[in-house]
Enzyme design. Structure first.
Site, PDB file in Angstrom:
ATOM      1  N   HIS A  52       1.737  -0.841 -25.182  1.00  0.00           N
ATOM      2  CA  HIS A  52       1.441  -1.836 -24.151  1.00  0.00           C
ATOM      3  C   HIS A  52       1.928  -3.171 -24.702  1.00  0.00           C
ATOM      4  O   HIS A  52       1.509  -3.579 -25.792  1.00  0.00           O
ATOM      5  CB  HIS A  52      -0.067  -1.960 -23.928  1.00  0.00           C
ATOM      6  CG  HIS A  52      -0.743  -0.732 -23.392  1.00  0.00           C
ATOM      7  ND1 HIS A  52      -1.039  -0.572 -22.057  1.00  0.00           N
ATOM      8  CD2 HIS A  52      -1.196   0.388 -24.017  1.00  0.00           C
ATOM      9  CE1 HIS A  52      -1.658   0.593 -21.879  1.00  0.00           C
ATOM     10  NE2 HIS A  52      -1.762   1.190 -23.060  1.00  0.00           N
TER      11      HIS A  52
ATOM     12  N   HIS B 182       2.997   5.377 -26.021  1.00  0.00           N
ATOM     13  CA  HIS B 182       3.461   4.160 -25.347  1.00  0.00           C
ATOM     14  C   HIS B 182       2.900   2.931 -26.042  1.00  0.00           C
ATOM     15  O   HIS B 182       1.774   2.940 -26.530  1.00  0.00           O
ATOM     16  CB  HIS B 182       3.081   4.133 -23.862  1.00  0.00           C
ATOM     17  CG  HIS B 182       1.640   4.454 -23.576  1.00  0.00           C
ATOM     18  ND1 HIS B 182       1.137   5.741 -23.602  1.00  0.00           N
ATOM     19  CD2 HIS B 182       0.582   3.658 -23.254  1.00  0.00           C
ATOM     20  CE1 HIS B 182      -0.142   5.717 -23.308  1.00  0.00           C
ATOM     21  NE2 HIS B 182      -0.510   4.457 -23.108  1.00  0.00           N
TER      22      HIS B 182
ATOM     23  N   GLY C 145      -9.042   5.026 -26.246  1.00  0.00           N
ATOM     24  CA  GLY C 145      -8.838   4.672 -24.838  1.00  0.00           C
ATOM     25  C   GLY C 145      -7.544   5.197 -24.265  1.00  0.00           C
ATOM     26  O   GLY C 145      -7.072   4.695 -23.239  1.00  0.00           O
ATOM     27  N   GLN C 146      -6.973   6.229 -24.900  1.00  0.00           N
ATOM     28  CA  GLN C 146      -5.696   6.766 -24.398  1.00  0.00           C
ATOM     29  C   GLN C 146      -5.949   7.628 -23.167  1.00  0.00           C
ATOM     30  O   GLN C 146      -6.767   8.552 -23.197  1.00  0.00           O
ATOM     31  CB  GLN C 146      -5.001   7.593 -25.497  1.00  0.00           C
ATOM     32  CG  GLN C 146      -3.608   8.057 -25.097  1.00  0.00           C
ATOM     33  CD  GLN C 146      -2.895   8.806 -26.227  1.00  0.00           C
ATOM     34  OE1 GLN C 146      -3.481   9.114 -27.260  1.00  0.00           O
ATOM     35  NE2 GLN C 146      -1.621   9.095 -26.008  1.00  0.00           N
TER      36      GLN C 146
ATOM     37  N   ASP D  82       3.490  -1.857 -16.042  1.00  0.00           N
ATOM     38  CA  ASP D  82       2.272  -1.063 -15.842  1.00  0.00           C
ATOM     39  C   ASP D  82       1.847  -1.165 -14.372  1.00  0.00           C
ATOM     40  O   ASP D  82       1.903  -2.237 -13.772  1.00  0.00           O
ATOM     41  CB  ASP D  82       1.155  -1.571 -16.765  1.00  0.00           C
ATOM     42  CG  ASP D  82       0.017  -0.575 -16.900  1.00  0.00           C
ATOM     43  OD1 ASP D  82      -0.139   0.009 -17.989  1.00  0.00           O
ATOM     44  OD2 ASP D  82      -0.721  -0.365 -15.903  1.00  0.00           O
ATOM     45  N   ILE D  83       1.414  -0.043 -13.815  1.00  0.00           N
ATOM     46  CA  ILE D  83       1.045   0.001 -12.393  1.00  0.00           C
ATOM     47  C   ILE D  83      -0.238  -0.802 -12.131  1.00  0.00           C
ATOM     48  O   ILE D  83      -0.486  -1.235 -11.007  1.00  0.00           O
ATOM     49  CB  ILE D  83       0.877   1.482 -11.950  1.00  0.00           C
ATOM     50  CG1 ILE D  83       1.075   1.640 -10.459  1.00  0.00           C
ATOM     51  CG2 ILE D  83      -0.446   2.061 -12.413  1.00  0.00           C
ATOM     52  CD1 ILE D  83       1.240   3.089 -10.010  1.00  0.00           C
TER      53      ILE D  83
ATOM     54  N   ASN E 292      -2.820   2.939 -27.834  1.00  0.00           N
ATOM     55  CA  ASN E 292      -4.114   3.615 -27.868  1.00  0.00           C
ATOM     56  C   ASN E 292      -3.918   5.069 -28.305  1.00  0.00           C
ATOM     57  O   ASN E 292      -2.935   5.708 -27.910  1.00  0.00           O
ATOM     58  CB  ASN E 292      -4.767   3.575 -26.485  1.00  0.00           C
ATOM     59  CG  ASN E 292      -5.078   2.154 -26.038  1.00  0.00           C
ATOM     60  OD1 ASN E 292      -5.439   1.314 -26.853  1.00  0.00           O
ATOM     61  ND2 ASN E 292      -4.934   1.883 -24.743  1.00  0.00           N
TER      62      ASN E 292
HETATM   63  P1  5GP Z   1      -3.430   4.317 -21.993  1.00  0.00           P
HETATM   64  O1  5GP Z   1      -4.828   4.149 -21.477  1.00  0.00           O
HETATM   65  O2  5GP Z   1      -3.029   5.767 -22.064  1.00  0.00           O
HETATM   66  O3  5GP Z   1      -3.158   3.571 -23.261  1.00  0.00           O
HETATM   67  O4  5GP Z   1      -2.497   3.602 -20.934  1.00  0.00           O
HETATM   68  C1  5GP Z   1      -1.949   4.231 -19.822  1.00  0.00           C
HETATM   69  C2  5GP Z   1      -1.395   3.145 -18.946  1.00  0.00           C
HETATM   70  O5  5GP Z   1      -0.542   3.739 -17.988  1.00  0.00           O
HETATM   71  C3  5GP Z   1      -2.466   2.375 -18.169  1.00  0.00           C
HETATM   72  O6  5GP Z   1      -2.372   0.984 -18.464  1.00  0.00           O
HETATM   73  C4  5GP Z   1      -2.138   2.665 -16.703  1.00  0.00           C
HETATM   74  O7  5GP Z   1      -2.351   1.556 -15.855  1.00  0.00           O
HETATM   75  C5  5GP Z   1      -0.680   3.065 -16.764  1.00  0.00           C
HETATM   76  N1  5GP Z   1      -0.263   4.004 -15.731  1.00  0.00           N
HETATM   77  C6  5GP Z   1      -0.923   5.133 -15.342  1.00  0.00           C
HETATM   78  N2  5GP Z   1      -0.228   5.769 -14.385  1.00  0.00           N
HETATM   79  C7  5GP Z   1       0.897   5.028 -14.163  1.00  0.00           C
HETATM   80  C8  5GP Z   1       2.004   5.182 -13.266  1.00  0.00           C
HETATM   81  O8  5GP Z   1       2.108   6.142 -12.498  1.00  0.00           O
HETATM   82  N3  5GP Z   1       2.957   4.213 -13.306  1.00  0.00           N
HETATM   83  C9  5GP Z   1       2.879   3.146 -14.159  1.00  0.00           C
HETATM   84  N4  5GP Z   1       3.877   2.254 -14.104  1.00  0.00           N
HETATM   85  N5  5GP Z   1       1.841   2.980 -15.009  1.00  0.00           N
HETATM   86  C10 5GP Z   1       0.866   3.906 -15.013  1.00  0.00           C
END
Ligand code: 5GP
Ligand code: ZN
Length: 114
Positions: free
Chosen positions: A102, A100, A93-94, A30-31, A87
């Site tokens: 986590h 995906h 919180g998506q 994760d970034i 999520n």
């Molecule tokens: P969500 O909130 O949709 O469950 O999680 C999305 C996740 O993607 C977040 O933890 C966010 O930090 C990660 N993320 C968003 N953009 C990027 C990216 O460009 N590269 C990577 N490696 N992770 C990302």
């Protein structure tokens, strides 16, 4: 679908820090990590969220859990424990609408989530 961030990562159009790859799955760091270990595990094919799963995706979901376990062992968090989160939608919180997991670990994680 062309605008999907994670589809672009799978296609190599956006760089990512790869952890593991199989025929159907891709895993990368994760970034913006929320724990010492924070790996995202995604299907290469676009599925919007867990809510978009179909009967034909049953094996894929099993593979996602098995890959999460493999990475947890690789990262040495299998004994201490870890969390797998997916999520779904706004209240879930998506932020990225490509399914995906986590994989979070390396510290004690709070419960309940915020
Ligand atoms: P969500 O909130 O949709 O469950 O999680 C999305 C996740 O993607 C977040 O933890 C966010 O930090 C990660 N993320 C968003 N953009 C990027 C990216 O460009 N590269 C990577 N490696 N992770 C990302
Ligand atoms: Zn996608």
């Amino acid at each position: 679908m062309n605008e999907c961030l994670f589809c672009k990562i799978v296609a190599g159009q956006i760089p990512s820090d790869k952890v593991e790859e199989t025929g159907a799955l891709y895993a990368f760091n994760d970034i913006d990590p929320k724990a010492p270990v924070h790996v995202l595990i995604i299907p290469k094919k676009h599925i919007e969220s867990a809510l978009g799963l179909r009967q034909e995706d049953r094996a894929l979901m099993g593979e996602m859990f098995l890959l999460a376990n493999k990475i947890a062992k690789q990262k040495g968090i299998d004994k201490s424990g870890f969390r797998i989160v997916t999520n779904i939608g706004a209240d879930g919180g998506q932020a990225v609408f490509h399914l995906h997991f986590h994989l979070l670990g390396g510290r004690s994680l709070g419960w309940p989530p915020g």
